[in-house]
Design an enzyme around this catalytic site. Sequence first.
Site, PDB file in Angstrom:
ATOM      1  N   HIS A  31       0.833  -1.207   0.000  1.00  0.00           N
ATOM      2  CA  HIS A  31       0.000   0.000   0.000  1.00  0.00           C
ATOM      3  C   HIS A  31       0.869   1.260   0.000  1.00  0.00           C
ATOM      4  O   HIS A  31       0.594   2.230  -0.700  1.00  0.00           O
ATOM      5  CB  HIS A  31      -0.868   0.065   1.270  1.00  0.00           C
ATOM      6  CG  HIS A  31      -1.892  -1.012   1.396  1.00  0.00           C
ATOM      7  ND1 HIS A  31      -1.824  -2.000   2.361  1.00  0.00           N
ATOM      8  CD2 HIS A  31      -3.031  -1.248   0.697  1.00  0.00           C
ATOM      9  CE1 HIS A  31      -2.880  -2.785   2.256  1.00  0.00           C
ATOM     10  NE2 HIS A  31      -3.623  -2.374   1.258  1.00  0.00           N
ATOM     11  N   LYS A 142      -0.786  -7.451  -7.385  1.00  0.00           N
ATOM     12  CA  LYS A 142      -1.034  -8.714  -6.684  1.00  0.00           C
ATOM     13  C   LYS A 142      -2.452  -9.190  -6.967  1.00  0.00           C
ATOM     14  O   LYS A 142      -2.686 -10.371  -7.167  1.00  0.00           O
ATOM     15  CB  LYS A 142      -0.828  -8.545  -5.176  1.00  0.00           C
ATOM     16  CG  LYS A 142      -0.654  -9.865  -4.487  1.00  0.00           C
ATOM     17  CD  LYS A 142      -1.200  -9.848  -3.094  1.00  0.00           C
ATOM     18  CE  LYS A 142      -2.446 -10.644  -3.037  1.00  0.00           C
ATOM     19  NZ  LYS A 142      -3.257 -10.415  -1.882  1.00  0.00           N
TER      20      LYS A 142
END
Length: 270
Positions: A31, A142
């Site tokens: 993140h 991902k």
Amino acid sequence: LRIVSRLADLNLTASSRVGFVPTMGAFHAGHLRLMERAKEDNDLCVVSLFVNPTQFGKNEDFDKYPRDLDRDAMLAEEVGVDYLFAPSVSDVYPRPSTTIRVPVVTEMWEGAQRPGHFDGVATVVCKLFNMVRPQTAYFGLKDLQQCIVIKRMTEDLNMAVLLKFEPTVREADGLAMSSRNVYLSGNERQVAPLIYQELRRCRAALNVGEDVASELRRSTESLGAAGFSVDYFALVDTETMHHIEKPVINAAIIAAAKLGSTRLIDNILL
Ligand code: PAF
């Protein structure tokens, strides 16, 4: 950093370039990388933190999904995020919502394993784009199929937002960073990197011309032998997410497997 829960408090001037990172919190280095990118490319970096109920199945982990606003705010502040937008469920969904369903690319893999999941993702991402109105939005590779679904949605609905997909950030032993890694027991955490090891092994084999079906089977079996319950280990065309039999440009190997009660996903581009 300003933490806001109401859209009205997000006073973004029309002249600033806004880079947006939608998240469900429980920040990890993946993140933070997206936030850094958003900060580098834009005048302002806005991060949303919203654990979106509509993308969780009935028996999934919505209730136990890790939530820690103070910790997340501290990490966001450290990388220079300007706004952390954390709306409540009733503000985002004041009544049953219009739903966005992206066809075809949602039908297989995660879409097949988690019915309704991508409708929830597409709907909330569209709502968040309309609330924040960013020039550019950042997502991690991902969740490869999620990236493809969002790309399709923005193309199909002519949404004026540029998408940037960033490479997966990994632990030192190769395990893809995920907020769900905290669910792994000590033992499971030791075994978990095998998914990425098998993705790499399989890619290397396909790149020297080994048979696709046998290599995919070999990886599936080796994960099974280590205690994983494999949902899929497949070669796909990333344009369509369709399963393919021969490597092509834009191919990826995608994997999803359960270790105990934790479901892990990962992928590797050929
Ligand atoms: O990837 C996620 O964290 C979520 O699916 C997203 C994109 C924030 C939508 O809720």
